[in-house]
Design a protein around this motif. Structure first.
Motif, PDB file in Angstrom:
ATOM      1  N   GLY A 102      -1.627  99.848 -70.529  1.00  0.00           N
ATOM      2  CA  GLY A 102      -0.392 100.592 -70.801  1.00  0.00           C
ATOM      3  C   GLY A 102      -0.546 101.771 -71.732  1.00  0.00           C
ATOM      4  O   GLY A 102       0.456 102.359 -72.158  1.00  0.00           O
ATOM      5  N   ALA A 103      -1.771 102.165 -72.073  1.00  0.00           N
ATOM      6  CA  ALA A 103      -1.958 103.198 -73.085  1.00  0.00           C
ATOM      7  C   ALA A 103      -2.162 104.601 -72.522  1.00  0.00           C
ATOM      8  O   ALA A 103      -1.838 105.580 -73.188  1.00  0.00           O
ATOM      9  N   CYS A 104      -2.672 104.733 -71.317  1.00  0.00           N
ATOM     10  CA  CYS A 104      -3.077 106.064 -70.860  1.00  0.00           C
ATOM     11  C   CYS A 104      -2.098 106.684 -69.862  1.00  0.00           C
ATOM     12  O   CYS A 104      -2.217 107.862 -69.540  1.00  0.00           O
ATOM     13  N   LEU A 105      -1.156 105.930 -69.350  1.00  0.00           N
ATOM     14  CA  LEU A 105      -0.180 106.366 -68.353  1.00  0.00           C
ATOM     15  C   LEU A 105      -0.862 106.868 -67.070  1.00  0.00           C
ATOM     16  O   LEU A 105      -0.331 107.712 -66.356  1.00  0.00           O
ATOM     17  N   GLY A 106      -2.013 106.306 -66.798  1.00  0.00           N
ATOM     18  CA  GLY A 106      -2.769 106.749 -65.627  1.00  0.00           C
ATOM     19  C   GLY A 106      -2.393 106.013 -64.356  1.00  0.00           C
ATOM     20  O   GLY A 106      -2.960 106.274 -63.305  1.00  0.00           O
ATOM     21  N   CYS A 107      -1.441 105.105 -64.442  1.00  0.00           N
ATOM     22  CA  CYS A 107      -1.151 104.255 -63.272  1.00  0.00           C
ATOM     23  C   CYS A 107       0.338 104.230 -62.967  1.00  0.00           C
ATOM     24  O   CYS A 107       0.899 103.195 -62.634  1.00  0.00           O
TER      25      CYS A 107
ATOM     26  N   CYS B  32      -0.068  98.776 -64.703  1.00  0.00           N
ATOM     27  CA  CYS B  32      -0.882  97.765 -65.408  1.00  0.00           C
ATOM     28  C   CYS B  32      -0.049  96.920 -66.358  1.00  0.00           C
ATOM     29  O   CYS B  32      -0.246  95.709 -66.432  1.00  0.00           O
TER      30      CYS B  32
ATOM     31  N   MET C 135      -6.415 102.751 -61.985  1.00  0.00           N
ATOM     32  CA  MET C 135      -6.190 102.474 -63.408  1.00  0.00           C
ATOM     33  C   MET C 135      -7.346 102.973 -64.263  1.00  0.00           C
ATOM     34  O   MET C 135      -8.480 103.048 -63.788  1.00  0.00           O
ATOM     35  N   ALA C 136      -7.021 103.249 -65.552  1.00  0.00           N
ATOM     36  CA  ALA C 136      -8.068 103.640 -66.507  1.00  0.00           C
ATOM     37  C   ALA C 136      -8.146 102.609 -67.627  1.00  0.00           C
ATOM     38  O   ALA C 136      -9.111 101.875 -67.738  1.00  0.00           O
TER      39      ALA C 136
HETATM   40  S1  FES Z   1      -4.087 102.178 -66.624  1.00  0.00           S
HETATM   41 FE1  FES Z   1      -3.639 103.077 -68.572  1.00  0.00          FE
HETATM   42  S2  FES Z   1      -1.450 102.906 -68.628  1.00  0.00           S
HETATM   43 FE2  FES Z   1      -1.986 101.784 -66.835  1.00  0.00          FE
END
Ligand code: FES
Ligand SMILES: Cc1cc2nc3c(=O)[nH]c(=O)nc-3n(C[C@H](O)[C@H](O)[C@H](O)COP(=O)(O)OP(=O)(O)OC[C@H]3O[C@@H](n4cnc5c(N)ncnc54)[C@H](O)[C@@H]3O)c2cc1C
Length: 271
Positions: free
Chosen positions: A239-244, A256, A234-235
């Motif tokens: 829910g903002a970065c779509l990194g997960c 997240c 996760m970053a």
């Molecule tokens: S960690 Fe950023 S959207 Fe899930």
């Protein structure tokens, strides 16, 4: 994933003070594991939720997602395993040091009424099928928190480790089954090798992906509801970065914000 600062402003980090952080597991070639306890004035946490954590003196920008192990009387506890730089800093945090926390984040374990209407967090239901809590390694943490809210007659806890077990002191012996891959404690092997989902009315699991996949398959065959907590990298955590991203039958989901707990039957495991 590069550690850029833009993700971390989406949810405020608040300071907490480390009260204690004893190392409870150390083995050659593996990272240490500690029980990190932090004073916290923020909102109550529920079993299954996590916080993004980072030390104030940190060399990392982003917090690291860590499940809540317990939350009582303004003290948050976490079970932290040393993997890389962020988790090593957390394991090495000393009492009196300031730590930054964002949370509680994510969803919680669902309530699974039995045929009498008793829920997972409700009164015991002798004569009815209990719920199986299945944890692999550090994945025991969010399930231990849940077990503390349940009647002991309503759950069985299965814990699998590579070698020596840790962190299981709060569980009554009669509720616990341990397996280790090297046979140093409990059964030799992996939990799915001797776990029969048909004996339970639901299964909640957290741990390594191969274990979750096996548990999910076995539960599907036995038509037993199964929920799994996923540990994607996760970053931002909100829910903002779509990194997960988690791939599901309903399309992509954010671990997240939409998880970390998902119905196992919906998750598409990568081959
Ligand atoms: S960690 Fe950023 S959207 Fe899930
Ligand atoms: C919802 C959630 C709950 C979690 N709960 C806990 C917990 O209770 N206790 C705990 O110790 N850890 C937990 N984790 C895992 C923890 O967040 C990672 O171990 C940590 O972020 C690694 O960061 P690092 O800087 O130490 O390592 P990095 O330097 O980022 O990576 C070191 C190694 O760890 C691997 N890694 C990094 N992130 C993950 C991950 N999410 N899952 C598996 N491997 C990873 C990397 O691939 C690499 O091999 C959780 C993760 C999630 C998403």
């Amino acid at each position: 994933m590069a550690e850029t600062a833009h993700c971390s402003h989406d949810r405020a980090f608040l300071p907490g003070t480390i009260i204690a952080n004893p190392v409870i597991y150390e083995a050659k070639g593996e990272g240490a594991v500690s029980v990190l306890q932090v004073s916290w004035d923020g909102p109550e946490s529920k079993p299954g939720q996590f916080f993004m954590l980072r030390m104030v003196r940190s060399g990392v920008v982003l917090g690291r997602p860590i499940s809540v192990l317990d939350h009582q009387k303004g003290i948050l506890s976490f079970l932290v395993a040393e993997r890389g730089i962020g988790s090593r800093e957390l394991v090495q945090g000393r009492p009196g040091e300031t730590i930054e926390l964002a949370g509680p984040l994510g969803n919680t374990w669902p309530s699974m009424p039995d045929s009498t209407g008793a829920s997972a967090s409700g009164p015991g239901s002798a004569g009815h099928k209990p719920i199986a809590l299945v944890g692999g390694g550090i994945g025991i943490a969010p399930l231990l928190f849940l077990s503390k809210t349940m009647d002991s007659a309503d759950f069985r806890f299965f814990a699998g480790f590579r070698s020596r077990p840790y962190g299981l002191e709060s569980l009554p012996n009669q509720n616990l089954t341990v397996a280790t891959e090297d046979g140093s404690a409990g059964y030799r092997g992996r939990i799915p090798d001797f776990f029969n989902p048909a004996e339970y009315r639901a299964v909640y699991a957290c741990g390594p992906v191969p274990m979750l996949r096996r548990i999910a398959e076995d539960c599907a065959k036995a038509a037993v509801p199964c929920f799994i907590s996923l540990e994607e990298r996760m970053a931002c955590g909100v829910g903002a970065c779509l990194g997960c991203t988690v791939r599901t039958k309903q399309g992509n989901r954010r671990c997240c914000a939409d998880g970390p707990i998902f119905p196992a039957e919906e998750v598409l495991f990568d081959d």
